[in-house]
Design a protein around this motif. Structure first.
Motif, PDB file in Angstrom:
ATOM      1  N   CYS A  23       7.670  21.141   7.131  1.00 49.46           N
ATOM      2  CA  CYS A  23       8.894  21.780   7.994  1.00 49.46           C
ATOM      3  C   CYS A  23      10.214  21.407   7.366  1.00 49.46           C
ATOM      4  N   HIS A  24      10.177  20.182   6.443  1.00 51.96           N
ATOM      5  CA  HIS A  24      11.417  19.792   5.835  1.00 51.96           C
ATOM      6  C   HIS A  24      11.502  20.752   4.530  1.00 51.96           C
ATOM      7  N   SER A  25      10.328  20.997   4.084  1.00 52.22           N
ATOM      8  CA  SER A  25      10.299  22.092   2.766  1.00 52.22           C
ATOM      9  C   SER A  25      10.781  23.513   3.249  1.00 52.22           C
ATOM     10  N   LYS A  26      10.172  23.818   4.378  1.00 50.88           N
ATOM     11  CA  LYS A  26      10.727  25.019   5.119  1.00 50.88           C
ATOM     12  C   LYS A  26      12.226  25.113   5.180  1.00 50.88           C
ATOM     13  N   ALA A  27      12.839  24.018   5.517  1.00 54.47           N
ATOM     14  CA  ALA A  27      14.285  23.934   5.691  1.00 54.47           C
ATOM     15  C   ALA A  27      14.852  23.988   4.600  1.00 54.47           C
ATOM     16  N   ARG A  28      14.500  23.460   3.500  1.00 55.12           N
ATOM     17  CA  ARG A  28      14.963  23.494   2.258  1.00 55.12           C
ATOM     18  C   ARG A  28      14.868  24.871   1.777  1.00 55.12           C
ATOM     19  N   GLU A  29      13.764  25.503   1.876  1.00 52.01           N
ATOM     20  CA  GLU A  29      13.861  26.816   1.614  1.00 52.01           C
ATOM     21  C   GLU A  29      15.024  27.802   2.277  1.00 52.01           C
ATOM     22  N   PHE A  30      15.106  27.604   3.596  1.00 54.42           N
ATOM     23  CA  PHE A  30      16.272  28.329   4.294  1.00 54.42           C
ATOM     24  C   PHE A  30      17.573  28.106   3.950  1.00 54.42           C
ATOM     25  N   GLU A  31      17.820  26.747   3.387  1.00 57.64           N
ATOM     26  CA  GLU A  31      18.966  26.072   2.964  1.00 57.64           C
ATOM     27  C   GLU A  31      19.384  27.004   1.447  1.00 57.64           C
ATOM     28  N   VAL A  32      18.340  27.117   0.631  1.00 61.24           N
ATOM     29  CA  VAL A  32      18.668  27.997  -0.546  1.00 61.24           C
ATOM     30  C   VAL A  32      19.137  29.468   0.001  1.00 61.24           C
ATOM     31  N   LEU A  33      18.548  30.041   0.976  1.00 56.21           N
ATOM     32  CA  LEU A  33      18.795  31.564   1.472  1.00 56.21           C
ATOM     33  C   LEU A  33      19.998  31.481   2.126  1.00 56.21           C
ATOM     34  N   GLY A  34      20.663  30.356   2.437  1.00 60.47           N
ATOM     35  CA  GLY A  34      22.217  30.282   2.794  1.00 60.47           C
ATOM     36  C   GLY A  34      22.258  29.903   4.270  1.00 60.47           C
ATOM     37  N   TYR A  35      20.828  29.242   4.860  1.00 57.11           N
ATOM     38  CA  TYR A  35      21.156  28.834   6.317  1.00 57.11           C
ATOM     39  C   TYR A  35      21.232  27.209   6.084  1.00 57.11           C
ATOM     40  N   ASP A  36      22.285  26.927   5.921  1.00 58.78           N
ATOM     41  CA  ASP A  36      22.629  25.435   5.716  1.00 58.78           C
ATOM     42  C   ASP A  36      22.271  24.296   6.674  1.00 58.78           C
ATOM     43  N   ASN A  37      22.365  24.792   7.998  1.00 54.84           N
ATOM     44  CA  ASN A  37      22.312  23.573   8.995  1.00 54.84           C
ATOM     45  C   ASN A  37      21.107  23.568   9.708  1.00 54.84           C
ATOM     46  N   VAL A  38      19.880  23.994   8.849  1.00 54.34           N
ATOM     47  CA  VAL A  38      18.668  24.028   9.611  1.00 54.34           C
ATOM     48  C   VAL A  38      17.751  22.969   9.153  1.00 54.34           C
ATOM     49  N   THR A  39      17.287  22.195  10.101  1.00 59.16           N
ATOM     50  CA  THR A  39      16.423  20.873   9.669  1.00 59.16           C
ATOM     51  C   THR A  39      14.757  21.131   9.942  1.00 59.16           C
ATOM     52  N   GLY A  40      14.184  20.217   9.503  1.00 60.89           N
ATOM     53  CA  GLY A  40      12.753  20.299   9.626  1.00 60.89           C
ATOM     54  C   GLY A  40      12.283  19.982  11.165  1.00 60.89           C
ATOM     55  N   GLN A  41      13.019  19.221  11.838  1.00 60.81           N
ATOM     56  CA  GLN A  41      12.979  19.347  13.325  1.00 60.81           C
ATOM     57  C   GLN A  41      13.034  20.561  14.131  1.00 60.81           C
ATOM     58  N   GLU A  42      13.941  21.171  13.614  1.00 61.39           N
ATOM     59  CA  GLU A  42      14.494  22.447  14.226  1.00 61.39           C
ATOM     60  C   GLU A  42      13.264  23.621  13.911  1.00 61.39           C
ATOM     61  N   ILE A  43      12.908  23.385  12.478  1.00 63.48           N
ATOM     62  CA  ILE A  43      11.490  24.485  12.169  1.00 63.48           C
ATOM     63  C   ILE A  43      10.322  24.100  13.014  1.00 63.48           C
ATOM     64  N   TRP A  44      10.080  23.015  13.233  1.00 62.17           N
ATOM     65  CA  TRP A  44       8.937  22.385  14.122  1.00 62.17           C
ATOM     66  C   TRP A  44       9.098  22.917  15.708  1.00 62.17           C
ATOM     67  N   GLN A  45      10.177  22.653  16.186  1.00 64.03           N
ATOM     68  CA  GLN A  45      10.646  23.243  17.508  1.00 64.03           C
ATOM     69  C   GLN A  45      10.472  24.697  17.534  1.00 64.03           C
ATOM     70  N   CYS A  46      10.734  25.487  16.558  1.00 63.58           N
ATOM     71  CA  CYS A  46      10.937  26.875  16.380  1.00 63.58           C
ATOM     72  C   CYS A  46       9.210  27.223  16.465  1.00 63.58           C
ATOM     73  N   VAL A  47       8.658  26.749  15.634  1.00 66.63           N
ATOM     74  CA  VAL A  47       7.209  27.075  15.366  1.00 66.63           C
ATOM     75  C   VAL A  47       6.299  26.487  16.509  1.00 66.63           C
TER      76      VAL A  47
END
Length: 85
Positions: A23-47
């Motif tokens: 999830c943290h890796s996915k959050a870093r991927e989103f950061e590269v795409l311009g979504y700076d404030n996404v956390t691994g915890q939020e990725i997990w909550q979403c999924v």
């Protein structure tokens, strides 16, 4: 190559840690795409919000994390914000 019955078993702690790292890796991927404030915890909550009837098999969880698109995340975040969560 090992057969599935020969695969090493992960402890619950190792499994949790691996999913968190994914999830943290996915959050870093989103950061590269311009979504700076996404956390691994939020990725997990979403999924995990998709799993109303309990958790599916591990391969599905991994696939759901890896295939999460920014638009899916943003839709989830918008609904969450509109509900006041």
């Amino acid at each position: 190559m090992l057969a599935p019955e020969e695969w090493p078993m992960m402890s619950p702690e190792e499994l949790t840690r691996s999913i968190e790292e994914l999830c943290h890796s996915k959050a870093r991927e989103f950061e590269v795409l311009g979504y700076d404030n996404v956390t691994g915890q939020e990725i997990w909550q979403c999924v995990s919000s998709r799993y109303k009837d309990g958790f599916p098999a591990l391969h599905r969880i991994v696939n759901d994390i890896l295939s999460l698109k920014p638009t899916q995340y943003m839709d989830w975040a918008m609904v969450k914000a509109m509900k006041g969560e």
